[in-house]
Design a protein around this motif. Structure first.
Motif, mmCIF file in Angstrom:
data_model
loop_
_atom_site.group_PDB
_atom_site.id
_atom_site.type_symbol
_atom_site.label_atom_id
_atom_site.label_comp_id
_atom_site.label_asym_id
_atom_site.label_seq_id
_atom_site.Cartn_x
_atom_site.Cartn_y
_atom_site.Cartn_z
ATOM 1 N N PRO A 52 -10.209 -11.858 -4.328
ATOM 2 C CA PRO A 52 -8.930 -11.886 -5.025
ATOM 3 C C PRO A 52 -8.090 -10.968 -4.434
ATOM 4 C CG PRO A 52 -9.986 -11.474 -6.934
ATOM 5 C CD PRO A 52 -10.954 -11.781 -5.591
ATOM 6 N N PHE A 57 -3.010 -3.271 -6.099
ATOM 7 C CA PHE A 57 -3.242 -2.712 -4.753
ATOM 8 C C PHE A 57 -2.195 -2.885 -3.494
ATOM 9 C CE2 PHE A 57 -4.468 -3.717 -0.320
ATOM 10 C CZ PHE A 57 -5.114 -2.499 0.008
ATOM 11 N N ALA A 61 -0.901 0.571 -2.142
ATOM 12 C CA ALA A 61 -1.248 0.850 -0.463
ATOM 13 C C ALA A 61 -0.060 0.513 0.331
ATOM 14 C CB ALA A 61 -2.159 -0.561 -0.223
ATOM 15 N N ASP A 196 -6.053 -9.054 3.762
ATOM 16 C CA ASP A 196 -5.753 -7.523 4.041
ATOM 17 C C ASP A 196 -4.434 -7.283 4.316
ATOM 18 O OD1 ASP A 196 -8.260 -6.691 3.840
ATOM 19 O OD2 ASP A 196 -8.933 -6.876 5.871
ATOM 20 N N HIS A 198 -1.602 -10.222 3.871
ATOM 21 C CA HIS A 198 -0.715 -11.441 3.385
ATOM 22 C C HIS A 198 0.234 -10.857 2.669
ATOM 23 C CE1 HIS A 198 -1.273 -11.742 -1.174
ATOM 24 N NE2 HIS A 198 -2.289 -10.618 -0.875
ATOM 25 N N ILE A 236 -2.985 -3.528 16.415
ATOM 26 C CA ILE A 236 -2.205 -4.517 15.928
ATOM 27 C C ILE A 236 -2.048 -5.619 16.970
ATOM 28 C CG2 ILE A 236 0.046 -4.895 14.884
ATOM 29 C CD1 ILE A 236 0.401 -1.848 14.650
ATOM 30 N N ARG A 263 -6.107 0.756 8.648
ATOM 31 C CA ARG A 263 -6.478 2.117 8.452
ATOM 32 C C ARG A 263 -6.441 2.765 9.685
ATOM 33 N NH1 ARG A 263 -11.187 3.417 3.939
ATOM 34 N NH2 ARG A 263 -9.537 2.798 2.235
ATOM 35 N N PHE A 266 -2.533 3.413 10.611
ATOM 36 C CA PHE A 266 -2.175 4.493 9.821
ATOM 37 C C PHE A 266 -2.526 5.663 10.409
ATOM 38 C CE2 PHE A 266 -1.279 7.119 6.284
ATOM 39 C CZ PHE A 266 -0.832 6.498 5.319
ATOM 40 N N MET A 303 2.670 5.861 4.945
ATOM 41 C CA MET A 303 3.168 6.544 6.025
ATOM 42 C C MET A 303 4.110 7.255 6.653
ATOM 43 S SD MET A 303 2.016 3.309 8.539
ATOM 44 C CE MET A 303 1.499 4.060 10.379
HETATM 45 N N1 COA Z 1 -6.029 -6.729 -2.904
HETATM 46 C C1 COA Z 1 -6.924 -5.802 -3.199
HETATM 47 N N2 COA Z 1 -7.635 -5.301 -2.699
HETATM 48 C C2 COA Z 1 -7.411 -5.199 -1.472
HETATM 49 C C3 COA Z 1 -6.456 -6.026 -0.827
HETATM 50 C C4 COA Z 1 -5.767 -7.041 -1.597
HETATM 51 N N3 COA Z 1 -4.845 -7.659 -1.114
HETATM 52 N N4 COA Z 1 -6.573 -5.735 0.522
HETATM 53 C C5 COA Z 1 -7.706 -4.920 0.784
HETATM 54 N N5 COA Z 1 -8.341 -4.762 -0.424
HETATM 55 C C6 COA Z 1 -9.248 -3.459 -0.771
HETATM 56 C C7 COA Z 1 -10.151 -3.580 0.360
HETATM 57 O O1 COA Z 1 -11.203 -4.471 -0.013
HETATM 58 C C8 COA Z 1 -10.527 -2.227 0.221
HETATM 59 O O2 COA Z 1 -11.831 -2.269 -0.776
HETATM 60 P P1 COA Z 1 -13.199 -1.330 -0.486
HETATM 61 O O3 COA Z 1 -12.843 0.051 -0.536
HETATM 62 O O4 COA Z 1 -13.898 -1.469 -2.050
HETATM 63 O O5 COA Z 1 -13.701 -1.666 0.532
HETATM 64 C C9 COA Z 1 -9.561 -1.517 -0.344
HETATM 65 O O6 COA Z 1 -8.690 -2.264 -1.048
HETATM 66 C C10 COA Z 1 -8.934 -0.532 0.852
HETATM 67 O O7 COA Z 1 -8.492 -1.508 1.968
HETATM 68 P P2 COA Z 1 -7.988 -0.876 3.063
HETATM 69 O O8 COA Z 1 -7.463 -2.195 3.899
HETATM 70 O O9 COA Z 1 -8.692 0.320 3.916
HETATM 71 O O10 COA Z 1 -6.442 -0.251 2.428
HETATM 72 P P3 COA Z 1 -5.627 0.958 2.808
HETATM 73 O O11 COA Z 1 -5.223 1.829 1.649
HETATM 74 O O12 COA Z 1 -5.674 1.375 4.218
HETATM 75 O O13 COA Z 1 -4.065 -0.093 3.004
HETATM 76 C C11 COA Z 1 -2.493 -1.227 4.541
HETATM 77 C C12 COA Z 1 -3.967 -1.315 4.030
HETATM 78 C C13 COA Z 1 -2.767 -2.356 5.596
HETATM 79 C C14 COA Z 1 -1.524 -1.385 3.657
HETATM 80 C C15 COA Z 1 -2.412 0.328 5.379
HETATM 81 O O14 COA Z 1 -3.735 0.490 5.905
HETATM 82 C C16 COA Z 1 -1.283 0.263 6.125
HETATM 83 O O15 COA Z 1 -0.199 0.137 5.857
HETATM 84 N N6 COA Z 1 -1.614 0.562 7.636
HETATM 85 C C17 COA Z 1 -0.582 0.938 8.608
HETATM 86 C C18 COA Z 1 -0.339 -0.748 8.887
HETATM 87 C C19 COA Z 1 0.915 -0.900 9.926
HETATM 88 O O16 COA Z 1 1.915 0.108 9.986
HETATM 89 N N7 COA Z 1 0.863 -1.919 10.636
HETATM 90 C C20 COA Z 1 1.968 -2.061 11.526
HETATM 91 C C21 COA Z 1 2.545 -3.519 11.234
HETATM 92 S S1 COA Z 1 3.557 -3.928 12.104
#
Ligand code: COA
Length: 373
Positions: A52, A57, A61, A196, A198, A236, A263, A266, A303
């Motif tokens: 879920p 989070f 995050a 990750d 949505h 990406i 990650r 980031f 960021m």
């Molecule tokens: N709900 C709850 N937990 C979640 C989750 C959700 N929707 N999605 C991931 N998690 C969990 C993961 O399973 C992981 O658990 P674990 O440590 O037990 O394995 C934990 O949360 C951390 O996940 P992670 O993906 O490493 O999170 P993060 O802190 O890196 O944040 C982003 C994720 C995507 C928000 C972040 O990395 C980010 O913003 N990166 C830059 C993205 C960006 O700028 N992209 C450009 C798009 S155009």
């Protein structure tokens, strides 16, 4: 060299919004349904159970609390989980053009411009609704603009790349007034079933009117300098395209929608962007104390905190580095323009700031501006 200015910006915000709470309820209903339907395969170890999502989070995050969307019902229906935007007949304006036109009209009204005053239109966005005719040409037609128009896609950096392209046309003498439009219907390329990511995106339209400084209205923004950068990365990516139109998307084959290594993005993008901003500041002889505001790309609050800290040498206040992520989420190329549009009215003549975008490609763009008299 011809001086160039941002005369005005415009913003169109969709009527419907989804809170994190609503999003997580729908996502978790989908997860429960998926796990129940696949219980036997999950027990046999053939299919992995889905986990879920959680509002805590998402907010921690990313800083995102809600997002505007074009179709809330489809996204929140656990059996559908994508926007349902009906196809329109060819003799009706397309939905993406409509979004762009709404934002453009506000920018034009703010600058006191009619269609006949504008020489070119760039539709700069991370996804185009169709291959051709260009969205920009349809927007040009709807606004009664003569001249030329074309689409450009540099993902989240499309708006800043559009600003420099418009400024270059003006400097070269090809145009005096260029409209850059950013209709971002990000809900259409987001995989709403992917835990990750949505929560990441929302829908919006922005527009920027770039003009020769000597015709720009009072209160415009002098463009002090622009810089663009790209560096290939698969972190990406979205493989949707006309060569794979028969391929399934969504569950099981998600690479025809947005995918990322969040990650890695980031870790790699923060230093790349901070270095680019500092390098451009050095070229323009700007010190951190010369900058009143940083309108940064709106992808992730953490960021932006790190980037602004590297640029200013200390943590930025919320006034210095405004966020719209809480209300709009990531709106791709439109994010830094929404931040600028909503947080520039208090700036005084001579105040300087930075519009900065970054994202897939990787790509990044910096536009330093100063408030004119
Ligand atoms: N709900 C709850 N937990 C979640 C989750 C959700 N929707 N999605 C991931 N998690 C969990 C993961 O399973 C992981 O658990 P674990 O440590 O037990 O394995 C934990 O949360 C951390 O996940 P992670 O993906 O490493 O999170 P993060 O802190 O890196 O944040 C982003 C994720 C995507 C928000 C972040 O990395 C980010 O913003 N990166 C830059 C993205 C960006 O700028 N992209 C450009 C798009 S155009």
């Amino acid at each position: 060299m011809t001086a160039v200015a941002i005369s005005a910006t415009g913003l169109f915000t969709p009527a419907q919004s989804i809170t994190n709470e609503e999003l997580v309820v729908a996502f978790n209903a989908y997860v429960e349904r998926f796990n129940a339907e696949n219980a036997a395969a999950i027990a046999d170890g053939v299919v992995a159970a889905l986990a879920p999502s959680s509002t805590e989070f998402i907010e921690k995050a990313s800083g995102i609390k809600a997002r505007y969307v074009m179709d809330k019902a489809g996204i929140l229906d656990p059996a559908i989980m994508c926007p349902r935007i009906p196809e329109r007949p060819n003799d009706e304006i397309s939905v993406m053009a409509e979004l762009g036109v709404a934002a453009a009209k506000e920018a034009m009204a703010r600058a006191g411009r009619e269609g006949g005053d504008i020489d070119a239109v760039l539709c700069a966005a991370s996804n185009m609704q169709r291959a051709y005719p260009a969205m920009a040409v349809e927007i040009q037609h709807a606004l009664g603009i003569d001249g030329y128009a074309f689409d450009m896609n540099v993902a989240c950096s499309s708006a800043t790349f559009g600003i420099q392209t418009a400024a270059d046309f003006i400097r070269a003498g090809h145009a005096r007034s260029v409209l850059v439009v950013n209709p971002e219907i990000c809900s259409g390329h987001l995989n709403w079933r992917d835990r990750d990511s949505h929560f990441i995106f929302g829908d919006v339209g922005t527009a920027i009117l770039v003009e020769r400084a000597d015709i720009a209205p009072s209160g415009s923004w002098a463009i002090l300098g622009t810089k663009l950068k790209t560096k290939f990365s698969n972190n990406i990516r979205n493989n949707f395209g006309f060569l794979n139109r028969a391929a399934p998307s969504g569950e099981g084959k998600p690479d025809k929608l947005f995918i990322q290594e969040g990650r890695k993005v980031f870790k790699e993008v923060v230093p790349m962007v901070a270095d680019m901003i500092l390098g451009h500041m050095a070229e323009l002889n700007l010190q951190p104390e010369n900058l009143r505001r940083l309108w940064l790309h709106q992808a992730n609050a953490n960021m932006n905190r790190l980037i602004s800290e590297r640029v200013l040498g200390r943590e930025a206040t919320p006034q210095e580095s405004p966020t719209v992520l809480d209300e709009y989420a990531n709106t791709s190329s439109a994010g830094s323009i929404i931040a600028f549009h909503k947080h520039c009215d208090d700036m005084q003549t001579g105040d300087r700031g930075l519009i900065c975008s970054f994202g897939a490609g990787y790509s990044a763009g910096t536009v330093f501006v100063a408030k004119a008299a």
